[in-house]
Design a protein around this motif. Structure first.
Motif, PDB file in Angstrom:
ATOM      1  N   PRO B  84       0.841  -1.239  -0.043  1.00  0.00           N
ATOM      2  CA  PRO B  84       0.012  -0.086  -0.023  1.00  0.00           C
ATOM      3  C   PRO B  84       0.829   1.226   0.042  1.00  0.00           C
ATOM      4  CG  PRO B  84       0.131  -0.853   2.208  1.00  0.00           C
ATOM      5  CD  PRO B  84       0.935  -1.692   1.486  1.00  0.00           C
ATOM      6  N   ARG B  85       0.097   2.289  -0.145  1.00  0.00           N
ATOM      7  CA  ARG B  85       0.820   3.620  -0.159  1.00  0.00           C
ATOM      8  C   ARG B  85       0.442   4.327   1.177  1.00  0.00           C
ATOM      9  NH1 ARG B  85       0.282   8.145  -3.175  1.00  0.00           N
ATOM     10  NH2 ARG B  85      -1.646   8.079  -2.445  1.00  0.00           N
ATOM     11  N   HIS B  86       1.613   4.757   1.569  1.00  0.00           N
ATOM     12  CA  HIS B  86       1.323   5.469   3.148  1.00  0.00           C
ATOM     13  C   HIS B  86       0.634   6.933   2.838  1.00  0.00           C
ATOM     14  CE1 HIS B  86       2.642   7.534   6.900  1.00  0.00           C
ATOM     15  NE2 HIS B  86       2.262   6.460   7.294  1.00  0.00           N
ATOM     16  N   THR B  88       0.297   9.827   4.300  1.00  0.00           N
ATOM     17  CA  THR B  88       0.843  11.295   4.271  1.00  0.00           C
ATOM     18  C   THR B  88       1.945  11.188   3.629  1.00  0.00           C
ATOM     19  OG1 THR B  88       1.592  10.214   6.550  1.00  0.00           O
ATOM     20  CG2 THR B  88      -0.195  11.982   6.526  1.00  0.00           C
ATOM     21  N   THR B  89       3.010  10.182   3.771  1.00  0.00           N
ATOM     22  CA  THR B  89       4.344  10.503   3.134  1.00  0.00           C
ATOM     23  C   THR B  89       4.224  10.031   1.404  1.00  0.00           C
ATOM     24  OG1 THR B  89       5.019   8.387   3.699  1.00  0.00           O
ATOM     25  CG2 THR B  89       5.607   9.908   4.881  1.00  0.00           C
ATOM     26  N   GLY B  90       3.168   9.111   1.124  1.00  0.00           N
ATOM     27  CA  GLY B  90       3.026   8.697  -0.254  1.00  0.00           C
ATOM     28  C   GLY B  90       3.812   7.952  -0.675  1.00  0.00           C
ATOM     29  N   GLU B  91       4.668   7.397  -0.073  1.00  0.00           N
ATOM     30  CA  GLU B  91       5.892   6.209  -0.436  1.00  0.00           C
ATOM     31  C   GLU B  91       5.153   5.013  -0.514  1.00  0.00           C
ATOM     32  OE1 GLU B  91       8.166   6.214   3.666  1.00  0.00           O
ATOM     33  OE2 GLU B  91       8.744   4.879   2.074  1.00  0.00           O
ATOM     34  N   THR B  92       5.579   4.079  -1.408  1.00  0.00           N
ATOM     35  CA  THR B  92       5.022   2.746  -1.419  1.00  0.00           C
ATOM     36  C   THR B  92       5.836   1.788  -0.569  1.00  0.00           C
ATOM     37  OG1 THR B  92       4.349   3.241  -3.682  1.00  0.00           O
ATOM     38  CG2 THR B  92       4.046   1.101  -3.061  1.00  0.00           C
ATOM     39  N   VAL B  93       5.209   1.195   0.230  1.00  0.00           N
ATOM     40  CA  VAL B  93       5.873   0.424   1.331  1.00  0.00           C
ATOM     41  C   VAL B  93       5.193  -1.237   1.149  1.00  0.00           C
ATOM     42  CG1 VAL B  93       6.257   1.929   3.100  1.00  0.00           C
ATOM     43  CG2 VAL B  93       4.181   0.737   3.069  1.00  0.00           C
ATOM     44  N   SER B  94       6.161  -2.214   1.745  1.00  0.00           N
ATOM     45  CA  SER B  94       5.606  -3.538   1.736  1.00  0.00           C
ATOM     46  C   SER B  94       5.297  -4.063   2.827  1.00  0.00           C
ATOM     47  CB  SER B  94       6.743  -4.326   1.044  1.00  0.00           C
ATOM     48  OG  SER B  94       7.387  -3.774  -0.041  1.00  0.00           O
TER      49      SER B  94
END
Lengths: 124, 789
Positions: B84-86, B88-94
């Motif tokens: 998903p994407r965080h 607030t920060t917008g980065e994609t994490v696993s």
């Protein structure tokens, strides 16, 4: 990142010390990754099982054959024994009350019930 | 050392509500606790020497990793990855595995569903596999550079070499693992239980797993893959089936039926009936046993707040307010009325004054005098005076009976107004033309002059009289027509009332039949309208596409257009072969009348039909609470919502599991029920025995006397009895049949692998990186583990 998310260590870190090649090096951003991987069908095709002796067990060999027993006819909606089926919608039903329900179903539901049995008409 | 993390519960557990059986309404004791993932990081990685193998059970449902020689895996989690994407920060994490849904709210999970590395039971997505292995090793406590332990990893039966080699490559290249071994989880489970004496050296292992079910015969302690058999049905299909059935039965609660929740329901409540049809018959008849077996899941539901009857104070206060408002309105009306009365009186006085002045003035000066005031003649002044007095009287609030009189007066005055109608044309005189309302005029002055002028004017006047007469006729007919229309409306209303009465009587005497008739009529009407609409839109659609104006050959979808074409072509062919004599006779052109008539009929019919439909549907809605009026638009979502004509009750929020409890696991024995055309569990044993290379009756008997069940799906209650009964049907009479279950069907595979890896001879069974590169793929293909060490 919020405090509790960091504390729970929910997210996979991007750098792991025990890896020789990190993920971001292996899969640089911007490249589409989905098309790299072969699906099972393609894998099996590439295996070329026909080149090997048929006695040897392989993934395709050990698949089960179709059933010899007569197929069980269950009512699609209630699950009871269903000796009848509706020619218009192809659904199976157990008795007259269920039949009323069957006839009153909107077509979307009819297709979903049939899809459960893998009997829905799929237009491609 | 095993660390237990209690805060990380399985998703969905928080939303559980009371589950009780409808008969007893007691709180059920949960038989099996839902699986709790162990994902806490281990701290003792460095304590293990390099020779201790790491054991991984790579299952399609769960991933288990731990150290060889231990009895429990250290880390267990679901074998899925979400990216998903965080927010607030917008980065994609696993995010690997299942996690507390409360923490997931910081992430936007809409575009990332959980993804698995498996296709059926073969690993094909190695990027996801890498994420999972990352997470697993990380949680195991790995640090330093590279994983410096041999790895034993499980795979499926007869894993394709492509998948095997990619897995080996991943482990060697990315993680720096020194040596790797591949094994089958069912075999490990069998060996483990064999050592504990559950099953013998020869036996049949049945493993219904997550996405597949395997049956593997074991001869002499080793699996004989040639005799093995695989059906592509498993726990995933059972859960999916249950989810679909419940969603179809309760479309309103679809949002609540998440995958995790349905899996919990399955583990908690599903069982396998010894004989499907007899169990179904119990439920069909509605016996007491069936009642006991029905489980009911009550969703959280808040009854709507009941309105308290207003207290006396409230009522008194509201009445006072209403009274005050009424008073205010009355005052305002009163003020308006008095001001209007004043106005009218003033006007009256003015007009009276004018009239009196007029009497004093000479007759000849009347027009000049009057031009100043704005009135043309005395009659006009008098008529306006009459009007004003009338309105004044009305404003002063004369009783209504006066109004009737007034109406009569207007009636009478109408007759007076149209005196000319009754007089035939030729008898109209000049006087009546000039002053149609007042026949008598002051003739004194005009006597001598008029006689001379009249003859001149007569000719011109006749035409004017005619015009007047026609005007009066017209007025009379229109007013008469209006009256007639009013009368007709009244009659129609009476007629409708009568019909409604009849309808009501009919309904009361036989409500069912009436409802049936109504519904049939509704359906018929709606079908007709739909059809007409379809034809219309088809016709207009094709007409819109055409630029040439004519309808092309392939686009004549409208029935009317088809009919038209048919008529034209038959007309053309009806004549003799050589000549076209269409049009020579007049009757030929009647053809076109036929064509256009069709189109016209449609329109008129459509309107009448629609009105009828509206009436019928409103009637149906009144009498039949279950009636669902068909919407004009076609969005499929709206079809799922039936209008709630009665208030929602507690029962609407209950999900009842009756037949579904044993219907869903039945698909393990009959994959045909979900459209998978393969054998079920009981027949698979027969197939497997048939496939064995050597036909040895003794061996077969030994095999069936030790039928070993493992895998997550064999935890269904009633599985053993059903399997035994099924196998007895296909084996010769009197054959020994003994079905045993693993000690722990879920974890035994890992335990078996762990025991195996702890043995000294394990290292012989592994292959190193050098082996992998030197010996090539063909060798890898033939690589098999030897399970008896």
């Amino acid at each position: 990142m919020e405090a509790e998310v960091i504390e729970a260590e929910l997210v996979l870190p991007t750098y792991l010390s025990f890896k020789r090649v990190q993920m971001y090096e292996k899969y640089p951003k911007g490249q589409s990754r989905g098309r790299h991987w072969k699906h099972l069908k393609q894998i099996l095709q590439a295996e070329n099982y026909q080149n090997y002796p048929p006695d040897e067990p392989n993934y395709v060999n050990i698949e089960s054959p179709p059933s010899m027993h007569p197929c069980k006819r269950l009512c699609d909606m209630t699950g009871y024994k269903a000796p009848y089926y509706d020619p218009r919608t192809n659904l199976r039903y157990a008795n007259a009350e269920v039949f009323k329900l069957v006839r009153s179903l909107p077509s979307e539901y009819v297709q979903r019930y049939l899809a459960l049995r893998n009997a829905a008409v799929v237009l491609k | 050392m095993v660390c237990f993390c209690s805060q990380l519960n399985r998703p969905g557990q928080r939303h559980w509500s009371i589950i009780f059986s409808t008969a007893s309404r007691e709180r059920l004791k949960k038989k099996k606790m839902p699986f709790i993932s162990k994902i806490k990081r281990q701290t003792d990685y460095n304590l293990f020497p390099s020779s201790t193998p790491i054991v991984i059970d790579n299952g399609a449902s769960y991933f288990r990793i731990g150290w060889a020689g231990e009895t429990e895996p250290r880390v267990i989690f679901r074998n899925i990855v979400q990216r998903p994407r965080h927010k607030t920060t917008g980065e994609t994490v696993s995010i690997v595995g299942d996690h507390d849904p409360a923490l997931l709210k910081y992430f936007d999970c809409t575009r990332s569903g959980p993804r698995s590395a498996f296709d059926n039971d073969v690993v094909y997505q190695f990027e996801i596999m890498e994420y999972i292995l990352d997470f697993a090793f990380d949680r195991l406590g790995a640090n330093g550079s590279g994983i410096d332990h041999p790895v034993l990893i499980t795979e499926c039966v007869c894993n394709p070499v492509h998948s095997r080699s990619k897995m080996a490559e991943l482990l060697f290249e990315t993680y720096g693992v020194p040596s790797v071994a591949f094994g089958v989880d069912t075999a490990f489970s069998y060996k483990y239980n064999q050592q504990h004496g559950i099953c013998g050296q020869d036996g049949l292992a049945i493993c219904p797993g997550f996405s597949t079910t395997h049956v593997i015969p074991f001869v002499g302690g080793e699996p004989v893959y040639r005799g093995s058999c695989r059906t592509n049905i498993g726990g995933y299909h059972v859960t999916d089936y249950l989810k679909q059935l419940l969603s179809l039965k309760y479309p309103h609660h679809m949002a609540r039926l998440t995958w995790e929740k349905v899996e919990d329901l399955k583990m908690e409540h599903c069982y396998i009936a010894p004989d499907y049809f007899s169990e179904a018959r119990l439920f069909q008849k509605g016996t007491k046993e069936a009642e006991d077996k029905t489980r009911c899941w009550q969703l959280p539901w808040v009854p709507p707040p009941t309105e308290e009857p207003p207290s006396e104070e409230e009522i008194a206060r509201k009445a006072a307010i209403k009274e005050r408002q009424g008073q205010r309105l009355r005052e305002m009306a009163e003020a308006k009325r008095s001001s209007r009365i004043n106005e009218l009186e003033n006007e009256l006085h003015g007009l009276g004054f004018l009239l009196r002045q007029l009497e004093q003035v000479e007759a000849n000066d009347i027009p000049s005098f009057l031009s100043a005031t704005g009135y043309v003649s005395k009659q006009e002044i008098e008529s306006s005076l009459a009007k004003v007095t009338q309105s004044l009287r009305k404003a002063k609030g004369e009783p209504k009976s006066e109004q009737a009189e007034v109406e009569e007066k207007t009636e009478a005055s109408m007759n007076e107004k149209y005196p000319l109608i009754h007089i035939p044309d030729n008898m109209l005189t000049s006087e009546q033309v000039l002053n149609p309302k007042e026949p008598k005029l002051k003739k004194k002055k005009k006597k001598c002059i008029i006689i001379a002028i009249v003859i001149k004017l007569l000719l011109a006047m006749v035409s004017i009289q005619l015009k007047e007469k026609r005007r009066q006729i017209f007025l009379k007919t229109t007013t008469e027509g209006r009256q007639r229309a009013k009368q007709k409306r009244v009659e129609e209303g009476l007629e409708r009332e009568r019909k409604n009465q009849e309808d009501e009587e009919r309904r009361l005497e036989n409500p069912e039949l009436y409802a049936e008739q109504m519904r049939a009529k509704y359906k018929e009407l709606s079908e007709r309208i739909d059809q007409r609409k379809r034809l219309k839109t088809n016709g207009s659609h094709t007409n819109g596409n055409n630029t040439s104006g004519g309808v092309g050959r392939g686009e004549r979808l409208n029935a009317a257009q088809r009919e038209r074409m048919r008529l034209l072509t038959t007309a053309a062919f009806d004549r003799g072969k050589g000549e076209d004599t269409f049009g020579a006779k007049d009757e030929d052109w009647q053809l076109y009348k036929l064509m256009s008539r069709d189109n016209d009929d449609d329109d008129e019919g459509a309107e009448a039909d629609e009105a009828e439909l509206a009436r019928v549907s409103s009637r149906l809605q009144e009498i039949d609470p279950k009636f669902v009026p068909k919407q004009e638009l076609v969005p499929p979502q709206s079809a799922a919502e039936a209008p709630r004509l009665r208030p929602l009750t507690k029962e609407d929020f209950q999900i009842v599991l009756g037949v579904e409890r044993f219907r869903c696991p039945e698909i393990l024995y009959h994959p045909n029920l979900v459209g998978i055309d393969q054998v079920g569990l009981d027949e698979m044993t027969g197939v497997s025995i048939r496939r064995l290379p050597s036909k040895d009756e003794d061996l077969e008997q030994r095999l069936t006397s030790s039928i070993f069940m493992t895998g997550g799906c064999c935890l269904f209650p009633g599985m053993s009895q059903r399997l035994e009964a099924g196998i007895r049907m296909i084996r010769p009479c009197g054959a020994p049949i003994n079905v045993v279950r693993a000690l722990d069907p879920v974890l035994d595979a890992w335990r078996g692998a762990s025991l195996y890896a702890a043995k000294l001879q394990f290292t012989e069974q592994t292959f190193t990186r050098m082996d992998y590169y030197e010996k090539g793929e063909d060798w890898l293909r033939r690589y098999q583990l030897r399970y008896t060490l």
